[in-house]
Scaffold this active site. Structure first.
Site, PDB file in Angstrom:
ATOM      1  N   GLU A  19       1.027  -1.429  -0.003  1.00 20.25           N
ATOM      2  CA  GLU A  19       0.012   0.169   0.046  1.00 20.25           C
ATOM      3  C   GLU A  19       0.243   0.904   0.058  1.00 20.25           C
ATOM      4  O   GLU A  19       1.684   0.626   0.718  1.00 20.25           O
ATOM      5  CB  GLU A  19      -0.856   0.064   1.414  1.00 20.25           C
ATOM      6  CG  GLU A  19      -2.177  -1.099   1.465  1.00 20.25           C
ATOM      7  CD  GLU A  19      -2.577  -1.319   3.394  1.00 20.25           C
ATOM      8  OE1 GLU A  19      -2.301  -0.315   3.772  1.00 20.25           O
ATOM      9  OE2 GLU A  19      -2.636  -2.072   3.224  1.00 20.25           O
ATOM     10  N   ASP A  47       1.541   9.909   3.934  1.00 23.01           N
ATOM     11  CA  ASP A  47       2.730  11.422   4.799  1.00 23.01           C
ATOM     12  C   ASP A  47       0.893  11.868   5.663  1.00 23.01           C
ATOM     13  O   ASP A  47       0.750  12.986   4.849  1.00 23.01           O
ATOM     14  CB  ASP A  47       3.268  11.968   4.081  1.00 23.01           C
ATOM     15  CG  ASP A  47       4.566  12.459   5.125  1.00 23.01           C
ATOM     16  OD1 ASP A  47       4.480  11.847   6.451  1.00 23.01           O
ATOM     17  OD2 ASP A  47       5.321  13.217   4.698  1.00 23.01           O
ATOM     18  N   TYR A  87      -6.966   2.069   6.187  1.00 26.90           N
ATOM     19  CA  TYR A  87      -5.781   1.104   6.035  1.00 26.90           C
ATOM     20  C   TYR A  87      -5.651   0.147   6.421  1.00 26.90           C
ATOM     21  O   TYR A  87      -4.892  -1.296   6.813  1.00 26.90           O
ATOM     22  CB  TYR A  87      -4.243   1.079   5.349  1.00 26.90           C
ATOM     23  CG  TYR A  87      -3.669   2.028   6.806  1.00 26.90           C
ATOM     24  CD1 TYR A  87      -3.540   1.893   8.085  1.00 26.90           C
ATOM     25  CD2 TYR A  87      -3.752   3.938   6.220  1.00 26.90           C
ATOM     26  CE1 TYR A  87      -2.753   2.651   8.625  1.00 26.90           C
ATOM     27  CE2 TYR A  87      -3.048   4.173   7.628  1.00 26.90           C
ATOM     28  CZ  TYR A  87      -2.881   4.279   8.209  1.00 26.90           C
ATOM     29  OH  TYR A  87      -2.220   5.220   9.553  1.00 26.90           O
ATOM     30  N   CYS A 133      28.749  38.163  18.692  1.00 23.85           N
ATOM     31  CA  CYS A 133      27.261  38.011  18.394  1.00 23.85           C
ATOM     32  C   CYS A 133      26.894  38.496  17.664  1.00 23.85           C
ATOM     33  O   CYS A 133      26.234  40.484  17.974  1.00 23.85           O
ATOM     34  CB  CYS A 133      26.432  38.009  19.904  1.00 23.85           C
ATOM     35  SG  CYS A 133      25.124  37.535  19.705  1.00 23.85           S
ATOM     36  N   CYS A 162      21.909  39.302  26.617  1.00 20.56           N
ATOM     37  CA  CYS A 162      21.857  39.218  25.007  1.00 20.56           C
ATOM     38  C   CYS A 162      20.398  39.067  24.719  1.00 20.56           C
ATOM     39  O   CYS A 162      19.167  38.420  25.301  1.00 20.56           O
ATOM     40  CB  CYS A 162      21.870  37.890  24.098  1.00 20.56           C
ATOM     41  SG  CYS A 162      21.859  37.665  22.355  1.00 20.56           S
TER      42      CYS A 162
HETATM   43  S1  IVH Z   1      -0.321   0.228   9.149  1.00 19.21           S
HETATM   44  C1  IVH Z   1       0.575  -2.119  12.892  1.00 19.21           C
HETATM   45  N1  IVH Z   1      -0.701   1.221   6.233  1.00 19.21           N
HETATM   46  O1  IVH Z   1       2.905   5.262   8.780  1.00 19.21           O
HETATM   47  C2  IVH Z   1       0.321  -1.064  11.425  1.00 19.21           C
HETATM   48  N2  IVH Z   1       0.611   2.536   8.654  1.00 19.21           N
HETATM   49  O2  IVH Z   1       5.342   3.320  10.899  1.00 19.21           O
HETATM   50  C3  IVH Z   1       0.254   0.055  11.502  1.00 19.21           C
HETATM   51  N3  IVH Z   1       1.110   4.698   7.529  1.00 19.21           N
HETATM   52  O3  IVH Z   1       1.809   4.854  12.243  1.00 19.21           O
HETATM   53  C4  IVH Z   1      -0.058   0.975  10.389  1.00 19.21           C
HETATM   54  N4  IVH Z   1       1.039   5.044   5.338  1.00 19.21           N
HETATM   55  O4  IVH Z   1       0.721   6.789  10.069  1.00 19.21           O
HETATM   56  C5  IVH Z   1      -0.028   1.293   7.707  1.00 19.21           C
HETATM   57  N5  IVH Z   1      -0.934   2.347   3.699  1.00 19.21           N
HETATM   58  C6  IVH Z   1      -0.330   2.914   4.891  1.00 19.21           C
HETATM   59  C7  IVH Z   1       0.012   3.083   6.079  1.00 19.21           C
HETATM   60  C8  IVH Z   1       0.780   3.655   7.251  1.00 19.21           C
HETATM   61  C9  IVH Z   1       1.320   5.934   6.589  1.00 19.21           C
HETATM   62  C10 IVH Z   1       1.711   5.416   8.654  1.00 19.21           C
HETATM   63  C11 IVH Z   1       0.913   5.582  10.240  1.00 19.21           C
HETATM   64  C12 IVH Z   1       1.807   4.433  10.722  1.00 19.21           C
HETATM   65  C13 IVH Z   1       3.083   4.494   9.939  1.00 19.21           C
HETATM   66  C14 IVH Z   1       3.925   3.807  10.566  1.00 19.21           C
END
Ligand code: IVH
Length: 666
Positions: free
Chosen positions: A112, A116, A221, A403, A426
């Site tokens: 997947e 971000d 997700y 400075c 300062c």
């Molecule tokens: S699965 C236990 N799927 O990435 C697994 N996470 O470091 C749960 N994130 O905290 C996460 N896209 O905020 C998963 N397709 C995706 C994601 C995703 C973004 C983020 C999420 C998570 C971090 C993982």
């Protein structure tokens, strides 16, 4: 003729369908005007018959008054993060670990996009969206239901009646981000650094109206608490979630080998630029749920998934000049001013040069062509110069001896790379100190951004933190861009901060080496400022997690006459000087776990691993991962395996989960 109730129901249904087509499927079926007209019709009917309004009505997305603060939400199933992979080899290693762990030759994976944004959890009961929360520390998040309701791709109602909790990433599409920043700049507000910060900032608004204006979106997700029956794979879950009306990112793919995974990952390195939202990698998950259960999780992340992170994006640009800033602790930091250049979706004009050694090592000169890189939301930095591009007009940069803010001579303290201004008056340092004092983790005074602080300082209304509590309303009204309403809000926020618990004040004072976490530890240990003030080096070092360097810094801080005067003033002005939070359970020697090393193994049914660990630790025990001669107690849950055998061989005390629970409750 349809009854009024039926009419309302049918309008809601139609509007929810339109909403779903537009926001989840991205396929609008009617013009906006038609949607607005039906919405107005529904609104009018609901106004005439408020008793017929329900929480899942599309009129109720933005509802409720601004909150005072966010409530805490416990995640019954922890919200974990993922381990990272940075290259092909890391992915091959992951695949090897998975197959070895399962003892099989072939595993299906689901890939997947890694969105971000920020992770949130959505809880549904009897088909209605009842609670939305942030991830927080994974165990406890914040209740941001009101803000999440404003995200139009989140269904307020689903057809599954069981209690279910789904998880996903809330994010700000690039278009919303650009529009938001443009509007902020016109209003002379600080723009957000990137869409993720903007999304996070929006979901942290206490007034849902603001979140509603920010046009956030979400992709689901994963699931948290989940009773929904017979599904056996993650892909089936994704399909089921989609059928329920959740927005699932369409770009996911099932792969039957790690080579296919690698192809998928590589295909996105360039294609990511075409998306209308930011992604920072690809998440790879084992598809079969029974395999996931078999592989389990480590303390932080599941063994059945990994996040491949794209390499930080780089760009080439020209370094026009170097400017200096003086931080709260007097450190003088050089920053490169760049010819504006686009990297990872945002325009970059500055990059960190860290310190003098960094500039020398990389031989960075003014007018050089440089490569910069941006990783996550960290400020961009200069990676290297391209010497071949030098034209002869490059100028060596030398750090000043004095400075740039106050003119005092700079010093280089032993074993430090930074040049420091050690002049206690300062003004740059004082101002940074004020900004730190009011910041979110410290006194958390809303409405006091950098610009307002600078104004207050320049107009000599505030010289030190105590002055904030003696501001005069009429003086504030004379300042530029300060209307009656903002002045009143500001004064109210300042007044409210007087009731903060001690750790906020402690952190806000900016005592060297005392970060937010240490401030809390100190506040819990000493309970009030007077006791902390009188603490000796030994008293301080007796506190768990407080080392010599920090203890020494605290003692020195309170030896300063000026500091003592400031404390007295703050006290007289009514600033709370006591710790107001919860005290952790006192670890008592009477506890069965005091000074004991405990290992947990097998399936626990009455409490989660994390809960068990925290509670044992709160009673003075230590929880470790593997059995050795040093282990005092092994807690064996259901289906315990090799650890149990080993503990038996070593003749270690073995307890059942029931015995654990009883001991914890004693
Ligand atoms: S699965 C236990 N799927 O990435 C697994 N996470 O470091 C749960 N994130 O905290 C996460 N896209 O905020 C998963 N397709 C995706 C994601 C995703 C973004 C983020 C999420 C998570 C971090 C993982």
């Amino acid at each position: 003729m349809a009854s009024l109730e039926e009419k309302i129901l049918s309008l809601r249904q139609t509007l929810n369908d339109y909403n779903y087509q537009y926001h989840v499927l991205d396929q609008p079926t009617v013009p906006d005007a038609e949607y607005d007209r039906l919405m107005q019709e529904l609104r009018t009917l609901e106004e005439q018959h408020p008793e017929l309004v329900t929480s899942d009505s599309p009129t109720q997305r933005i509802g409720g008054a601004p909150l005072e603060g966010f409530k805490k939400v416990e995640h019954h199933v922890p919200m974990l993060s993922l381990a990272n992979a940075f290259d092909k080899q890391d992915l091959l290693d992951f695949d090897r670990r998975v197959r070895d762990g399962l003892g099989v030759d072939q595993v299906d994976y689901v890939c997947e996009l890694k969105i971000d944004g920020l992770a949130v959890s959505l809880r549904y009961q009897d088909g209605l969206f009842v609670q939305g929360a942030t991830r927080g520390d994974g165990t406890t998040g914040e209740d941001i239901t009101q803000n999440l309701r404003t995200i139009r791709s989140i269904p307020l109602k689903i057809t599954d009646q069981s209690t279910i909790e789904v998880r996903g990433e809330a994010f700000m599409p690039q278009r919303s981000f650009l529009a938001l920043n443009e509007a902020r700049e016109t209003r002379q507000e600080e723009p957000f650094a990137n869409p993720r910060n903007a999304a996070a900032g929006s979901l942290r608004q206490l007034d849902p109206q603001i979140a509603a204006e920010r046009h956030l979106d979400i992709f689901i997700y994963a699931v948290g608490e989940w009773q929904t029956g017979s599904l056996t794979t993650h892909s089936e879950r994704l399909n089921y979630l989609r059928e329920l009306g959740f927005k699932i990112n369409p770009e996911w793919r099932q792969c039957t080998s790690i080579d296919q995974v690698i192809d998928f990952v590589e295909s996105w390195v360039d294609r990511r630029a075409d998306l209308s939202y930011d992604i920072d990698g690809i998440v790879i998950k084992v598809d079969r749920l029974d395999y996931q259960n078999q592989l389990k999780t480590t303390a932080k992340s599941p063994r059945w998934a990994i996040a491949y992170k794209f390499p930080a994006e780089e760009a080439v640009t020209k370094l026009k000049d170097v400017i200096l800033s003086v931080g709260r602790t007097g450190a003088v930091t050089p920053t490169a001013l760049l010819e504006p250049v686009k990297v990872a979706g945002t325009t970059v004009q500055r990059a960190s040069l860290h310190n003098e050694d960094f500039i020398k090592e990389k031989d960075i000169r003014i007018n050089d062509t440089v490569v910069i890189k941006k990783a996550g939301d960290i400020i961009p930095e200069v990676v290297r110069v391209i010497p071949e591009q030098r034209q002869g007009d490059e100028v060596l940069y030398r750090m000043p001896d004095h400075c740039p803010a106050c003119g005092a001579e700079l010093v280089r303290l032993e074993e430090e790379v930074a040049l420091r201004c050690i002049n206690p008056s300062c003004h740059a340092q004082l101002m940074e100190g004020l900004i730190h004092f009011v910041s979110r983790q410290a006194m958390n005074i809303d409405g006091l951004g950098e610009k307002v602080v600078a104004q207050l300082y320049e107009h000599k209304l505030v010289q030190d933190v105590a002055d904030l509590y003696q501001l005069d309303r009429s003086e504030l009204l004379k300042l530029e861009r300060m209307g009656e309403k903002s002045v009143d809000n500001l004064l109210e926020a300042i007044d409210a901060s007087k009731q903060n618990s001690l750790e906020r004040l402690l952190f806000g004072l900016g005592i060297r080496f005392v970060g937010a976490k240490a401030a809390k530890t100190l506040a819990i240990a000493f309970d009030d400022m007077d006791k902390l003030k009188q603490a000796t080096l030994d008293d301080l070092m007796a506190v768990n997690e407080i080392g010599h360097k920090m203890a020494d810094s605290v003692v020195r801080y309170f030896q300063d006459e000026k500091v003592l005067k400031l404390m007295n003033r703050l006290k007289e002005l009514g600033i709370n000087m006591r710790y107001l939070g919860a005290k952790p359970e006192a670890a008592s020697e009477a506890s069965a776990f005091y000074n004991k090393t405990v290992v947990l193994t097998g399936k626990l049914e009455q409490l989660t691993r994390q809960e068990a660990k925290e509670r044992i630790e709160a009673l003075g025990g230590k929880v470790t991962g593997s059995v050795s001669k040093k282990t005092d107690i092994l807690i064996a849950g259901a289906e315990a395996g090799s650890k149990l055998t080993k503990a038996e061989q070593l003749e270690i005390t073995i307890w059942s989960e029931q015995q654990l629970v009883e001991a914890l409750n004693q």
